[in-house]
Design a protein around this motif. Sequence first.
Motif, PDB file in Angstrom:
ATOM      1  N   LYS A 197       6.670 -12.869  -3.683  1.00  0.00           N
ATOM      2  CA  LYS A 197       5.191 -12.687  -3.233  1.00  0.00           C
ATOM      3  C   LYS A 197       4.677 -11.379  -4.139  1.00  0.00           C
ATOM      4  CE  LYS A 197       3.220 -11.375   1.244  1.00  0.00           C
ATOM      5  NZ  LYS A 197       3.343 -10.952   2.888  1.00  0.00           N
ATOM      6  N   PRO A 198       3.972 -11.786  -5.046  1.00  0.00           N
ATOM      7  CA  PRO A 198       3.488 -10.398  -5.814  1.00  0.00           C
ATOM      8  C   PRO A 198       2.471  -9.569  -5.018  1.00  0.00           C
ATOM      9  CG  PRO A 198       3.286 -12.741  -6.867  1.00  0.00           C
ATOM     10  CD  PRO A 198       3.454 -12.953  -5.428  1.00  0.00           C
ATOM     11  N   ILE A 199       2.295  -8.556  -5.820  1.00  0.00           N
ATOM     12  CA  ILE A 199       1.334  -7.515  -4.993  1.00  0.00           C
ATOM     13  C   ILE A 199       0.036  -8.084  -5.017  1.00  0.00           C
ATOM     14  CG2 ILE A 199       0.620  -5.145  -5.220  1.00  0.00           C
ATOM     15  CD1 ILE A 199       3.084  -4.170  -6.390  1.00  0.00           C
ATOM     16  N   ASN A 200      -0.806  -8.048  -4.328  1.00  0.00           N
ATOM     17  CA  ASN A 200      -2.240  -8.521  -4.408  1.00  0.00           C
ATOM     18  C   ASN A 200      -3.014  -7.631  -5.600  1.00  0.00           C
ATOM     19  OD1 ASN A 200      -4.832  -9.573  -4.333  1.00  0.00           O
ATOM     20  ND2 ASN A 200      -4.734 -10.087  -2.166  1.00  0.00           N
ATOM     21  N   TYR A 201      -3.064  -8.029  -6.516  1.00  0.00           N
ATOM     22  CA  TYR A 201      -3.447  -7.150  -7.997  1.00  0.00           C
ATOM     23  C   TYR A 201      -5.100  -6.863  -7.602  1.00  0.00           C
ATOM     24  CZ  TYR A 201      -2.900  -5.346 -12.543  1.00  0.00           C
ATOM     25  OH  TYR A 201      -2.697  -4.385 -13.734  1.00  0.00           O
ATOM     26  N   GLY A 202      -5.576  -7.999  -7.201  1.00  0.00           N
ATOM     27  CA  GLY A 202      -7.047  -7.985  -7.057  1.00  0.00           C
ATOM     28  C   GLY A 202      -7.654  -6.641  -6.109  1.00  0.00           C
ATOM     29  N   GLN A 203      -6.766  -6.290  -5.196  1.00  0.00           N
ATOM     30  CA  GLN A 203      -7.214  -5.384  -4.178  1.00  0.00           C
ATOM     31  C   GLN A 203      -6.783  -3.849  -4.695  1.00  0.00           C
ATOM     32  OE1 GLN A 203      -5.905  -6.241  -0.297  1.00  0.00           O
ATOM     33  NE2 GLN A 203      -6.675  -8.408  -0.236  1.00  0.00           N
ATOM     34  N   ILE A 204      -6.227  -3.677  -5.977  1.00  0.00           N
ATOM     35  CA  ILE A 204      -6.072  -2.420  -6.343  1.00  0.00           C
ATOM     36  C   ILE A 204      -7.168  -1.819  -6.969  1.00  0.00           C
ATOM     37  CG2 ILE A 204      -4.643  -0.979  -7.780  1.00  0.00           C
ATOM     38  CD1 ILE A 204      -2.615  -3.008  -7.800  1.00  0.00           C
ATOM     39  N   ASN A 205      -7.856  -0.663  -6.437  1.00  0.00           N
ATOM     40  CA  ASN A 205      -8.798   0.237  -7.244  1.00  0.00           C
ATOM     41  C   ASN A 205      -8.142   1.084  -8.370  1.00  0.00           C
ATOM     42  OD1 ASN A 205     -10.749   2.129  -7.865  1.00  0.00           O
ATOM     43  ND2 ASN A 205     -11.897   1.799  -5.996  1.00  0.00           N
ATOM     44  N   PHE A 206      -8.313   0.461  -9.353  1.00  0.00           N
ATOM     45  CA  PHE A 206      -7.585   1.074 -10.509  1.00  0.00           C
ATOM     46  C   PHE A 206      -7.867   2.467 -10.977  1.00  0.00           C
ATOM     47  CE2 PHE A 206      -7.866  -3.858 -11.010  1.00  0.00           C
ATOM     48  CZ  PHE A 206      -6.917  -4.070 -10.971  1.00  0.00           C
ATOM     49  N   LYS A 263       0.791  -1.104   0.146  1.00  0.00           N
ATOM     50  CA  LYS A 263      -0.103  -0.032   0.001  1.00  0.00           C
ATOM     51  C   LYS A 263       0.952   1.313  -0.113  1.00  0.00           C
ATOM     52  CE  LYS A 263      -4.002  -2.039   2.383  1.00  0.00           C
ATOM     53  NZ  LYS A 263      -4.922  -2.044   3.587  1.00  0.00           N
ATOM     54  N   LEU A 264       1.964   1.199   0.758  1.00  0.00           N
ATOM     55  CA  LEU A 264       2.924   2.435   0.897  1.00  0.00           C
ATOM     56  C   LEU A 264       3.385   2.544  -0.491  1.00  0.00           C
ATOM     57  CD1 LEU A 264       3.853   4.496   2.913  1.00  0.00           C
ATOM     58  CD2 LEU A 264       5.595   2.909   3.465  1.00  0.00           C
ATOM     59  N   LEU A 265       3.978   1.469  -1.207  1.00  0.00           N
ATOM     60  CA  LEU A 265       4.486   1.306  -2.505  1.00  0.00           C
ATOM     61  C   LEU A 265       3.596   2.141  -3.396  1.00  0.00           C
ATOM     62  CD1 LEU A 265       7.352   0.057  -3.372  1.00  0.00           C
ATOM     63  CD2 LEU A 265       5.851  -1.550  -4.604  1.00  0.00           C
ATOM     64  N   TYR A 287      -9.263  -4.108 -15.051  1.00  0.00           N
ATOM     65  CA  TYR A 287      -8.187  -4.944 -14.897  1.00  0.00           C
ATOM     66  C   TYR A 287      -7.039  -4.804 -16.073  1.00  0.00           C
ATOM     67  CZ  TYR A 287     -11.204  -6.668 -11.321  1.00  0.00           C
ATOM     68  OH  TYR A 287     -11.854  -6.927 -10.103  1.00  0.00           O
ATOM     69  N   ASN A 288      -7.871  -5.065 -17.177  1.00  0.00           N
ATOM     70  CA  ASN A 288      -6.896  -5.296 -18.675  1.00  0.00           C
ATOM     71  C   ASN A 288      -6.581  -3.833 -18.977  1.00  0.00           C
ATOM     72  OD1 ASN A 288      -6.130  -6.786 -20.849  1.00  0.00           O
ATOM     73  ND2 ASN A 288      -7.664  -5.625 -21.946  1.00  0.00           N
ATOM     74  N   ARG A 289      -7.181  -2.828 -18.782  1.00  0.00           N
ATOM     75  CA  ARG A 289      -7.012  -1.241 -19.090  1.00  0.00           C
ATOM     76  C   ARG A 289      -5.763  -0.948 -18.247  1.00  0.00           C
ATOM     77  NH1 ARG A 289     -12.793  -0.651 -18.271  1.00  0.00           N
ATOM     78  NH2 ARG A 289     -13.788  -0.987 -20.144  1.00  0.00           N
TER      79      ARG A 289
END
Length: 422
Positions: free
Chosen positions: A104-113, A6-8, A367-369
């Motif tokens: 340990k990838p960033i949890n992509y699903g929790q990003i509000n794009f 989140k800080l990143l 997600y794709n955008r």
Amino acid sequence: MNYIDKLLLLTFPFMDVGFMVFGIPFRLGELTFFLFFLRLLDVKYISKITKINKSGFLILILLLLNLILTVVVYVFSHVEGAFYYKYIIRNILYIFAFSSFVIKPINYGQINFELFIRYILYVVFIFYVIEFIDYYLISFNWSETIFVSRQEKGVFNNFIIRFAGPSSEPGYIVPLLSIPLMFGFIKRRLNYALWSIIFILMTFSSFGYFVIVFSVFYFMNGSADKELKRKGKIALLYVAASIGLLGLIFFKRVSEMVAYNWGKFQAYLGIGDVYEWSAAQRLGHIKLGLNLFSESSWINMLVGNGTGYYNKMSKAFTEFYLDDAEEAHNLYISTLTDRGVIGLLIIFALFYVISKIKIPKTVSGDYNRFFIAVKFGVYVRMIHWFFTGMLWQYYFWVEVAILISASTYYIKLLNERRKDRF
């Protein structure tokens, strides 16, 4: 999503911006990125890992090869150590940091794009407001009719440093703005694209103008929607008309800007009798780098003269026609001089692997955008390195970490869905 990630993302738009405290620079993005080791404290997560992203693994291998080449060649070279040791330290740190995101990838699903895109634009807007205050209300530069203060490295008496990005030049903020620009195009949110274009134009950067044109062709070429292309062409006409209107309103300033950039373009290519200091310096460094390479022995052409060689030789020419520079204002030529053809091939292979990072075709929507927008930002940086050095610009690797995370996340989801079917 853990607090480090989140800080990143929170510090993402700041790039290399930092604060000078007691003469010591503290850069927000760099400090955040190097908290990578805290991400790996979750032993329970790491113990469950069964598969690592192939692209991420290949990137790590190539970074390691670059490090090995750098160390081996340096042992047999006669190069001063300051630049070399800084390069090695950054190399090692980024290998460790990037490996943490591969593991340990960033949890992509929790990003509000969409919120993240707006956040980038808000932060850049605040940057401009702060610089406006510093330029007009504190420094009293009232003679300028258009605000163009982004040439400065710092504001508020250098308390906030490198405010325009990882350099004193405004062009470094352009790769950041290329992300909301492309996201706006793909999502058909004209306001995102328009604000990105306005902020890019306000840098008065020649590279910025190129990126705007490049983004339009990139978008139009990648779209299969004929109706969208038609609307895009109409939008381009409106934008061109708006720019023309602004050109008439600020005719004197715009004509000076066009003349300056045309002169800069001529000076950079070494044509005509036009002299522009910045372009002439860049051209001089590129010529020096190519000359150093061509004058090398065949073995040095192959493996380089040692990392820091260009930095050393550049100092020798400051008395003649060049300012001192750590790299040749061109990552590829600097690499050719310091680490030879093999080093350059490693860089090309590295960028090729990054360009091949992908997510499943079934992923759509924001997600794709967002993935396409970030990837476009990565391509912009690769092009920008024809005009600058520093492969270790901090947030390029965050963008690559985001791409790796997206690829890992959605491939994992796809595999889980397949298992559920059976």
